[in-house]
Scaffold this motif. Structure first.
Motif, PDB file in Angstrom:
ATOM      1  N   ARG A 125       1.297  -1.678  -0.033  1.00  0.00           N
ATOM      2  CA  ARG A 125       0.088  -0.083  -0.037  1.00  0.00           C
ATOM      3  C   ARG A 125       0.674   1.268   0.363  1.00  0.00           C
ATOM      4  O   ARG A 125       0.884   2.562  -0.514  1.00  0.00           O
ATOM      5  CB  ARG A 125      -1.173   0.035   1.667  1.00  0.00           C
ATOM      6  N   ARG A 126       2.329   1.471   0.388  1.00  0.00           N
ATOM      7  CA  ARG A 126       2.965   2.519   0.556  1.00  0.00           C
ATOM      8  C   ARG A 126       3.177   3.129   1.557  1.00  0.00           C
ATOM      9  O   ARG A 126       3.959   3.836   2.421  1.00  0.00           O
ATOM     10  CB  ARG A 126       3.306   3.062  -0.934  1.00  0.00           C
ATOM     11  N   TYR A 127       1.691   4.103   2.165  1.00  0.00           N
ATOM     12  CA  TYR A 127       0.696   4.673   2.490  1.00  0.00           C
ATOM     13  C   TYR A 127       0.193   4.271   3.767  1.00  0.00           C
ATOM     14  O   TYR A 127      -0.161   3.467   3.930  1.00  0.00           O
ATOM     15  CB  TYR A 127       0.214   5.721   2.372  1.00  0.00           C
ATOM     16  N   GLY A 128       0.647   4.779   4.872  1.00  0.00           N
ATOM     17  CA  GLY A 128      -0.353   4.964   6.744  1.00  0.00           C
ATOM     18  C   GLY A 128      -0.430   6.271   7.065  1.00  0.00           C
ATOM     19  O   GLY A 128       0.164   6.872   7.279  1.00  0.00           O
ATOM     20  N   MET A 181      -2.757  12.456  22.166  1.00  0.00           N
ATOM     21  CA  MET A 181      -3.097  12.110  20.824  1.00  0.00           C
ATOM     22  C   MET A 181      -2.165  12.246  20.459  1.00  0.00           C
ATOM     23  O   MET A 181      -1.333  13.299  20.433  1.00  0.00           O
ATOM     24  CB  MET A 181      -4.385  12.339  20.512  1.00  0.00           C
ATOM     25  N   ALA A 182      -1.833  10.938  19.514  1.00  0.00           N
ATOM     26  CA  ALA A 182      -0.502  11.078  18.730  1.00  0.00           C
ATOM     27  C   ALA A 182      -0.704  10.963  17.165  1.00  0.00           C
ATOM     28  O   ALA A 182      -2.013  10.235  16.909  1.00  0.00           O
ATOM     29  CB  ALA A 182       0.768  10.140  18.955  1.00  0.00           C
ATOM     30  N   GLN A 183      -0.196  10.773  15.997  1.00  0.00           N
ATOM     31  CA  GLN A 183      -0.530  10.760  14.925  1.00  0.00           C
ATOM     32  C   GLN A 183       0.592  10.398  14.098  1.00  0.00           C
ATOM     33  O   GLN A 183       1.807  11.406  13.998  1.00  0.00           O
ATOM     34  CB  GLN A 183      -1.860  12.005  13.795  1.00  0.00           C
ATOM     35  N   VAL A 184       0.976   9.459  13.563  1.00  0.00           N
ATOM     36  CA  VAL A 184       2.211   8.778  12.766  1.00  0.00           C
ATOM     37  C   VAL A 184       1.461   8.653  11.260  1.00  0.00           C
ATOM     38  O   VAL A 184       0.045   8.018  10.424  1.00  0.00           O
ATOM     39  CB  VAL A 184       2.695   7.920  13.420  1.00  0.00           C
ATOM     40  N   VAL A 185       2.424   9.810   9.922  1.00  0.00           N
ATOM     41  CA  VAL A 185       1.818   8.615   8.515  1.00  0.00           C
ATOM     42  C   VAL A 185       3.734   8.630   7.962  1.00  0.00           C
ATOM     43  O   VAL A 185       4.548   9.404   8.309  1.00  0.00           O
ATOM     44  CB  VAL A 185       1.545  10.324   8.038  1.00  0.00           C
ATOM     45  N   VAL A 186       3.375   7.575   7.407  1.00  0.00           N
ATOM     46  CA  VAL A 186       4.111   7.133   6.734  1.00  0.00           C
ATOM     47  C   VAL A 186       4.177   7.177   5.039  1.00  0.00           C
ATOM     48  O   VAL A 186       2.724   6.717   4.910  1.00  0.00           O
ATOM     49  CB  VAL A 186       4.856   5.798   7.237  1.00  0.00           C
ATOM     50  N   ASP A 187       5.011   7.132   4.788  1.00  0.00           N
ATOM     51  CA  ASP A 187       5.590   6.821   3.176  1.00  0.00           C
ATOM     52  C   ASP A 187       6.658   5.785   2.935  1.00  0.00           C
ATOM     53  O   ASP A 187       7.548   6.517   3.578  1.00  0.00           O
ATOM     54  CB  ASP A 187       5.806   8.198   2.096  1.00  0.00           C
ATOM     55  N   LEU A 188       6.296   4.536   2.757  1.00  0.00           N
ATOM     56  CA  LEU A 188       7.998   4.024   2.203  1.00  0.00           C
ATOM     57  C   LEU A 188       8.410   4.379   0.932  1.00  0.00           C
ATOM     58  O   LEU A 188       8.524   3.202  -0.235  1.00  0.00           O
ATOM     59  CB  LEU A 188       7.313   2.609   2.162  1.00  0.00           C
ATOM     60  N   SER A 189       8.787   5.502   0.382  1.00  0.00           N
ATOM     61  CA  SER A 189       9.074   6.525  -0.748  1.00  0.00           C
ATOM     62  C   SER A 189      10.488   6.173  -1.181  1.00  0.00           C
ATOM     63  O   SER A 189      10.439   6.202  -1.623  1.00  0.00           O
ATOM     64  CB  SER A 189       8.392   7.209  -0.433  1.00  0.00           C
ATOM     65  N   ARG A 197      -5.011  -5.078  -5.494  1.00  0.00           N
ATOM     66  CA  ARG A 197      -5.254  -4.314  -6.638  1.00  0.00           C
ATOM     67  C   ARG A 197      -3.914  -3.325  -7.145  1.00  0.00           C
ATOM     68  O   ARG A 197      -4.102  -3.165  -8.238  1.00  0.00           O
ATOM     69  CB  ARG A 197      -6.070  -3.052  -6.070  1.00  0.00           C
ATOM     70  N   VAL A 198      -2.833  -3.627  -6.667  1.00  0.00           N
ATOM     71  CA  VAL A 198      -2.031  -2.775  -6.723  1.00  0.00           C
ATOM     72  C   VAL A 198      -1.023  -4.206  -7.708  1.00  0.00           C
ATOM     73  O   VAL A 198      -0.419  -4.888  -6.835  1.00  0.00           O
ATOM     74  CB  VAL A 198      -0.703  -1.733  -5.505  1.00  0.00           C
ATOM     75  N   LYS A 199      -0.887  -3.406  -8.792  1.00  0.00           N
ATOM     76  CA  LYS A 199       0.041  -4.161  -9.661  1.00  0.00           C
ATOM     77  C   LYS A 199       1.400  -3.832  -9.843  1.00  0.00           C
ATOM     78  O   LYS A 199       1.598  -2.399  -9.953  1.00  0.00           O
ATOM     79  CB  LYS A 199      -0.554  -4.404 -11.091  1.00  0.00           C
ATOM     80  N   GLY A 200       2.392  -4.343  -9.146  1.00  0.00           N
ATOM     81  CA  GLY A 200       4.341  -3.872  -9.113  1.00  0.00           C
ATOM     82  C   GLY A 200       4.020  -2.993  -8.106  1.00  0.00           C
ATOM     83  O   GLY A 200       3.359  -3.004  -6.962  1.00  0.00           O
ATOM     84  N   VAL A 201       4.680  -2.321  -8.528  1.00  0.00           N
ATOM     85  CA  VAL A 201       5.878  -1.229  -7.555  1.00  0.00           C
ATOM     86  C   VAL A 201       4.152   0.493  -7.123  1.00  0.00           C
ATOM     87  O   VAL A 201       4.239   0.884  -8.111  1.00  0.00           O
ATOM     88  CB  VAL A 201       7.168  -0.621  -7.747  1.00  0.00           C
ATOM     89  N   PRO A 202       3.908   0.842  -6.967  1.00  0.00           N
ATOM     90  CA  PRO A 202       2.938   1.901  -6.065  1.00  0.00           C
ATOM     91  C   PRO A 202       3.622   3.447  -6.496  1.00  0.00           C
ATOM     92  O   PRO A 202       3.787   3.679  -5.433  1.00  0.00           O
ATOM     93  CB  PRO A 202       1.997   2.107  -5.467  1.00  0.00           C
TER      94      PRO A 202
END
Length: 196
Positions: free
Chosen positions: A91-94, A104-112, A185-190
């Motif tokens: 999915r790449r993003y979380g 309250m904490a928020q974490v956003v990641v991109d496995l970029s 649904r993700v074909k190959g690399v996102p």
């Protein structure tokens, strides 16, 4: 499906660390860091991310907890990147919000494959027990750098430093769990670039 896991042994004049990580786990941890607060955070990170993690870390904690905490971040980032391989189908993003009582904490990641840490938040105390709170940033930066991910951490509010840090580690776990999940649904690399 190929098992997404990796191991590392890293020995320096300051630390000796062996770490095993499995992305698609059951929340099982066997962790000994010599830094009790870090052991606690990694244990709940494993549980809430549904990862499997084994850490055996020995460091110069007679000096302080800095080298051990930093080097665990380096090792965990390294094995996360290795375990994900070419990242096809992920999915790449979380993104995760986690409350912990008043915090309250928020974490956003991109496995970029582009390492960056953005940290927004202030902790009211400088220590939790014997643990230096500034080491949270150090751990997260080294994790992001070695995993080569975009990591954004926002502590929205709170007044108990332990609760605030715990919310960060739980949110990190859930965001990484989301980002690393395989999506049919993700074909190959996102990525429109064709690689990450």
């Amino acid at each position: 499906m190929t098992e997404r896991k990796a191991s590392i042994t890293r020995k320096t004049n300051e630390t000796n660390i062996t770490l095993d990580f499995q992305v698609d786990g059951t929340g099982t941890s066997r962790i000994e860091t010599g830094v009790p607060f870090m052991t606690h955070m990694l244990d709940l990170f494993t549980k809430h991310g549904q990862f499997d993690l084994t850490v055996d870390a020995k460091g110069d904690t007679d000096v302080d907890d800095h080298h051990t905490t930093e080097d665990i971040g380096i090792c965990l980032g390294h094995v996360l990147k290795e375990a994900l391989g070419d990242k096809k189908g992920i999915r790449r993003y979380g993104n995760a919000f986690v409350p912990m009582d008043e915090a309250m904490a928020q974490v956003v990641v991109d496995l970029s494959n582009r390492p960056h840490l953005e940290f927004r938040g202030e902790f009211p105390a400088q220590k939790v027990g014997t643990f230096d709170v500034e080491l949270v940033h150090e751990f997260l930066w080294k994790l992001a750098l070695e995993a080569r991910m975009n990591l954004h951490v926002i502590v929205h509010y709170g007044f108990n430093t332990h609760h605030m840090i715990e919310a960060v580690f739980k949110a990190l776990a859930r965001a990484l769990d989301e980002a690393t999940q395989l999506d049919e649904r993700v074909k190959g690399v996102p990525s429109t670039k064709g690689m990450l």
